[in-house]
Design an enzyme around this catalytic site. Structure first.
Site, PDB file in Angstrom:
ATOM      1  N   ASP A  48      87.759 -14.282  61.173  1.00  0.00           N
ATOM      2  CA  ASP A  48      87.348 -13.044  61.079  1.00  0.00           C
ATOM      3  C   ASP A  48      86.677 -12.448  59.617  1.00  0.00           C
ATOM      4  O   ASP A  48      87.445 -11.414  59.092  1.00  0.00           O
ATOM      5  CB  ASP A  48      88.532 -12.165  61.596  1.00  0.00           C
ATOM      6  N   HIS A 107      95.219 -16.028  51.101  1.00  0.00           N
ATOM      7  CA  HIS A 107      95.961 -16.707  52.300  1.00  0.00           C
ATOM      8  C   HIS A 107      94.911 -17.562  52.937  1.00  0.00           C
ATOM      9  O   HIS A 107      95.565 -18.555  53.188  1.00  0.00           O
ATOM     10  CB  HIS A 107      95.876 -15.143  53.240  1.00  0.00           C
TER      11      HIS A 107
END
Length: 258
Positions: free
Chosen positions: A12, A182
């Protein structure tokens, strides 16, 4: 050399997603055979547009992009054989024994669809979860961003144009001079899993109440007498430590030599 692992990146994009995609394209250990998109940082249609843009910039329009659902579905529900037909699911998600980043209980990816996350964790697939208990150990600092800006790598230069916002967010949210990597750290688990250590057990996800999105790990060391929703569930691997210096070094080198 071993044949590169074929991977599909579900994404995303997303700033650190962009970094992970570029890292994947610069990693000989893996071969990206497709991107799939889903809502998260942005809604699904924009995630698709961003993914197509990143591949166009990288000169890799040969890699297909499939737009994911605009509502919650899991491939495992649609195809029960899915879990056994894939090699491994490496996922960024969970906040095992640390505070979440959406609220104290939940990490963002799991919070976005806790029902689906629970299905994945209990599906019997080979799942390796990289949570923010690990990714919060991997921090890119100002001097490393400066090195990216000064390099000739096209991916490095591109990222430097969008990293200001990411650094500003971390300064406001965490009062820190740096950013958590991340998505790149989760990708490193697919490239070189030896840079992390893991534990194995059952993971369930809370789907209701104030702790919606909480990932709870059961190490199976105790045998409980009563039958519960934890009984006879398959185990997954959960990352617990990471060689943060080695991860940063790998990410920097591959982005700067692009």
């Amino acid at each position: 050399m071993a044949e590169p692992k074929k991977i599909i990146i579900d994404t995303d994009p997303g700033i650190d997603d962009a970094m992970a995609i570029f890292l994947a394209l610069r990693s000989p250990e893996i071969k990206v055979i497709g991107l799939t998109t889903i809502y998260g940082n942005v809604y699904t249609t924009l995630a698709t547009r961003n993914a197509l843009h990143l591949l166009e910039f990288a000169g890799r329009t040969d890699i297909p992009v499939a737009e994911g659902s605009h509502v919650s579905y899991m491939a495992i529900q649609l195809d029960p054989a899915f879990a056994k037909n894939i090699g491994q699911i490496v996922l960024l998600g969970g906040a095992f024994a640390v505070n979440g980043n959406v609220n104290p209980a939940a990490e963002a990816n799991i919070f976005g669809d806790p029902e689906a996350a629970d299905i994945v964790f209990t599906s019997g697939a080979d799942v390796l979860a990289v949570g923010i208990n690990v990714t919060h150990q991997v921090i890119m600092k100002d001097d490393e961003r400066d090195k990216l800006a000064q390099s000739d790598g096209m991916f490095a230069k591109y990222l430097c144009k969008i990293l200001d916002y990411y650094f500003s967010y971390h300064r406001d949210a965490y009062s820190m001079k740096g950013v958590y990597l991340h998505d790149p750290t989760a990708l490193v688990a697919a490239i070189n899993p030896s840079l992390m250590t893991y534990t194995e057990g059952v993971v369930r996800v809370q789907t209701t109440g104030i702790t919606r999105g909480l990932t709870l790990f059961f190490n199976k060391q105790k045998r409980f007498e009563e039958a519960t929703e934890w009984c006879n569930k398959p185990t997954v691997k959960v990352a617990v430590t990471v060689d943060a210096h080695a991860v940063i070094k790998l990410v920097m080198e591959r982005l700067m030599n692009s």
